[in-house]
Write a protein that holds these residues in place. Structure first.
Motif, PDB file in Angstrom:
ATOM      1  N   LEU A 207       5.898  18.630  14.946  1.00 53.01           N
ATOM      2  CA  LEU A 207       5.492  17.238  14.782  1.00 53.01           C
ATOM      3  C   LEU A 207       5.963  16.374  15.939  1.00 53.01           C
ATOM      4  N   ALA A 208       7.021  16.783  16.637  1.00 54.22           N
ATOM      5  CA  ALA A 208       7.447  16.057  17.841  1.00 54.22           C
ATOM      6  C   ALA A 208       6.360  16.140  18.902  1.00 54.22           C
ATOM      7  N   ARG A 209       5.762  17.326  19.047  1.00 53.36           N
ATOM      8  CA  ARG A 209       4.694  17.480  20.031  1.00 53.36           C
ATOM      9  C   ARG A 209       3.466  16.663  19.627  1.00 53.36           C
ATOM     10  N   MET A 210       3.239  16.533  18.314  1.00 52.21           N
ATOM     11  CA  MET A 210       2.131  15.709  17.844  1.00 52.21           C
ATOM     12  C   MET A 210       2.358  14.240  18.216  1.00 52.21           C
ATOM     13  N   VAL A 211       3.575  13.745  18.014  1.00 52.46           N
ATOM     14  CA  VAL A 211       3.883  12.355  18.367  1.00 52.46           C
ATOM     15  C   VAL A 211       3.739  12.153  19.871  1.00 52.46           C
ATOM     16  N   ASP A 212       4.259  13.085  20.657  1.00 49.97           N
ATOM     17  CA  ASP A 212       4.157  12.973  22.119  1.00 49.97           C
ATOM     18  C   ASP A 212       2.696  12.905  22.562  1.00 49.97           C
ATOM     19  N   ALA A 213       1.851  13.742  21.942  1.00 49.69           N
ATOM     20  CA  ALA A 213       0.432  13.755  22.307  1.00 49.69           C
ATOM     21  C   ALA A 213      -0.245  12.434  21.934  1.00 49.69           C
ATOM     22  N   LEU A 214       0.110  11.880  20.784  1.00 55.28           N
ATOM     23  CA  LEU A 214      -0.459  10.602  20.365  1.00 55.28           C
ATOM     24  C   LEU A 214      -0.070   9.482  21.326  1.00 55.28           C
ATOM     25  N   ILE A 215       1.202   9.440  21.688  1.00 56.78           N
ATOM     26  CA  ILE A 215       1.674   8.393  22.592  1.00 56.78           C
ATOM     27  C   ILE A 215       1.022   8.533  23.967  1.00 56.78           C
ATOM     28  N   GLU A 216       0.883   9.769  24.423  1.00 55.43           N
ATOM     29  CA  GLU A 216       0.304  10.005  25.741  1.00 55.43           C
ATOM     30  C   GLU A 216      -1.162   9.587  25.802  1.00 55.43           C
ATOM     31  N   CYS A 217      -1.896   9.792  24.705  1.00 55.04           N
ATOM     32  CA  CYS A 217      -3.337   9.508  24.695  1.00 55.04           C
ATOM     33  C   CYS A 217      -3.673   8.171  24.051  1.00 55.04           C
ATOM     34  N   ALA A 218      -2.677   7.386  23.692  1.00 53.42           N
ATOM     35  CA  ALA A 218      -2.902   6.141  22.965  1.00 53.42           C
ATOM     36  C   ALA A 218      -3.642   5.119  23.835  1.00 53.42           C
ATOM     37  N   PRO A 219      -4.321   4.174  23.200  1.00 49.16           N
ATOM     38  CA  PRO A 219      -5.083   3.169  23.950  1.00 49.16           C
ATOM     39  C   PRO A 219      -4.211   2.173  24.706  1.00 49.16           C
ATOM     40  N   GLN A 220      -2.935   2.072  24.327  1.00 42.33           N
ATOM     41  CA  GLN A 220      -2.009   1.165  24.994  1.00 42.33           C
ATOM     42  C   GLN A 220      -0.709   1.906  25.292  1.00 42.33           C
ATOM     43  N   ARG A 221       0.001   1.408  26.278  1.00 44.84           N
ATOM     44  CA  ARG A 221       1.296   1.992  26.585  1.00 44.84           C
ATOM     45  C   ARG A 221       2.305   1.594  25.516  1.00 44.84           C
ATOM     46  N   MET A 222       3.113   2.555  25.084  1.00 47.59           N
ATOM     47  CA  MET A 222       4.139   2.257  24.095  1.00 47.59           C
ATOM     48  C   MET A 222       5.466   1.968  24.779  1.00 47.59           C
ATOM     49  N   TYR A 223       6.126   0.935  24.290  1.00 46.30           N
ATOM     50  CA  TYR A 223       7.492   0.632  24.699  1.00 46.30           C
ATOM     51  C   TYR A 223       8.376   0.797  23.469  1.00 46.30           C
ATOM     52  N   GLY A 224       9.222   1.788  23.486  1.00 47.39           N
ATOM     53  CA  GLY A 224      10.082   2.033  22.331  1.00 47.39           C
ATOM     54  C   GLY A 224      11.357   2.743  22.730  1.00 47.39           C
ATOM     55  N   ARG A 225      12.290   2.741  21.835  1.00 47.19           N
ATOM     56  CA  ARG A 225      13.550   3.463  22.047  1.00 47.19           C
ATOM     57  C   ARG A 225      13.859   4.261  20.793  1.00 47.19           C
ATOM     58  N   CYS A 226      14.242   5.488  20.998  1.00 48.75           N
ATOM     59  CA  CYS A 226      14.584   6.345  19.862  1.00 48.75           C
ATOM     60  C   CYS A 226      15.943   5.937  19.311  1.00 48.75           C
ATOM     61  N   VAL A 227      15.966   5.531  18.047  1.00 43.82           N
ATOM     62  CA  VAL A 227      17.229   5.139  17.426  1.00 43.82           C
ATOM     63  C   VAL A 227      17.762   6.214  16.493  1.00 43.82           C
ATOM     64  N   PHE A 228      16.906   7.212  16.188  1.00 43.57           N
ATOM     65  CA  PHE A 228      17.341   8.280  15.268  1.00 43.57           C
ATOM     66  C   PHE A 228      16.350   9.419  15.414  1.00 43.57           C
ATOM     67  N   GLU A 229      16.851  10.650  15.325  1.00 45.09           N
ATOM     68  CA  GLU A 229      15.936  11.784  15.363  1.00 45.09           C
ATOM     69  C   GLU A 229      16.374  12.863  14.384  1.00 45.09           C
ATOM     70  N   SER A 230      15.388  13.623  13.928  1.00 47.42           N
ATOM     71  CA  SER A 230      15.616  14.725  12.999  1.00 47.42           C
ATOM     72  C   SER A 230      14.420  15.660  13.096  1.00 47.42           C
ATOM     73  N   ASP A 231      14.611  16.928  12.732  1.00 44.87           N
ATOM     74  CA  ASP A 231      13.466  17.844  12.713  1.00 44.87           C
ATOM     75  C   ASP A 231      12.756  17.843  11.373  1.00 44.87           C
ATOM     76  N   MET A 232      13.228  17.027  10.413  1.00 48.83           N
ATOM     77  CA  MET A 232      12.624  16.990   9.081  1.00 48.83           C
ATOM     78  C   MET A 232      11.945  15.650   8.831  1.00 48.83           C
ATOM     79  N   ALA A 233      10.666  15.714   8.433  1.00 41.78           N
ATOM     80  CA  ALA A 233       9.909  14.498   8.163  1.00 41.78           C
ATOM     81  C   ALA A 233      10.525  13.687   7.031  1.00 41.78           C
TER      82      ALA A 233
END
Length: 301
Positions: A207-233
């Motif tokens: 799902l991390a690769r899915m998010v990366d692909a969405l951000i890369e192909c999105a209609p606008q540039r995303m500005y964000g900062r990761c505040v927390f990460e986990s491998d579980m949805a």
């Protein structure tokens, strides 16, 4: 020697592509290449002809391919025989699947399948990440694999060996706590001065690769900062409910929250459809698995 080296080698031998093989094995291409080189060093022979395109095996690689497959199969058989010796002959069904589907979809599925297939031999769910669950199927440690699949991040399993059924659809989209949804919509996808707080999947997770692909192909540039990460949805969902940021979730995970706790950010270009696909090895036949497969097939007709 690490058994994963052999599995890596067999994967690149089958796909003829280092990038695709690394994706299947759920590691970076650099790490994958290092493991292949480590295997070659351990054997004292070159297995891959790196001067050719597409990737081809050397003469030594061709000789070693069958032996590697035999070793992997023998280890799998040995593990299964030890398990059988400890708990008696296994007649139940083992299903590998992501944690999100294990908690969000499997209970209802099993109620339907068990009734239609008259499954009275029991079931063991084996939750895990994509790499672990696919490996469990390939090595024969589970009977059925159920996982997410998408055109952008496909699961590569040889169709001549693995039968597949599409059993459902999910949407993978951004969610945020209802209390902060109005404000987040105003600033989404963030600005350089006001980046979004993002709840992200651990690197390497499917799902991390899915998010990366969405951000890369999105209609606008995303500005964000990761505040927390986990491998579980489910962990990211709970953090989103508490108002810690935006999380991309499959619907089955979001639906486990209390009504009104989360809101979808229905924004064009920031969501992705996912297929839910069941796989089984065509060459491994067990009566209980046959009944389950028929029940799965009946549930989608």
């Amino acid at each position: 020697m690490d058994i994963r080296w052999l599995q890596d080698f067999l994967t690149v031998a089958e796909t003829g592509n280092f990038t695709r093989a690394a994706r299947i094995r759920n590691v970076s291409q650099a790490a994958f290449s290092r493991r292949i080189k480590t295997l070659e060093s351990w054997l004292g022979a070159l297995l891959i002809d790196r001067a050719s395109f597409p990737t081809q095996l050397t003469a030594d690689g061709e000789l070693f391919r069958d032996r590697a497959a035999e070793i992997v199969q023998q280890i799998s058989d040995a593990r299964l025989s030890l398990t059988s010796a400890q708990v008696g002959r296994r007649t139940g069904i083992r299903i590998a699947l992501p944690h999100a589907l294990a908690t969000g979809r499997l209970p209802l599925w099993w109620s339907t399948w068990a009734k239609r297939g008259k499954l009275d031999s029991g079931c063991t769910a084996v939750p895990g990440n994509v790499h672990d669950t696919v490996t469990a199927l390939v090595t024969g440690n589970v009977d059925v694999l159920i996982c997410f699949n998408s055109a952008q991040q496909p699961i590569h399993l040889a169709p001549e060996q693995y039968e597949r059924i599409v059993i459902g659809k999910e949407s993978f989209r951004p969610y945020v706590a209802t209390a902060s949804a109005k404000q987040v919509r105003k600033i989404f996808p963030g600005t350089r001065g006001s980046p979004l707080s993002l709840l992200m999947y651990s690197p390497g997770a499917y799902l991390a690769r899915m998010v990366d692909a969405l951000i890369e192909c999105a209609p606008q540039r995303m500005y964000g900062r990761c505040v927390f990460e986990s491998d579980m949805a489910s962990v990211l969902r709970n953090m989103a409910v508490m108002g810690h940021g935006v999380a991309w979730l499959p619907d089955c995970t979001a639906e486990e929250t209390a009504p009104g706790a989360l809101e979808r950010l229905e924004l064009a270009g920031w969501s992705q459809p996912l297929s839910i696909v069941a796989y089984r090895d065509r060459h491994r036949r067990q009566a209980a698995t046959e009944r389950l497969w028929r029940a799965i097939s009946m549930s989608i007709t």
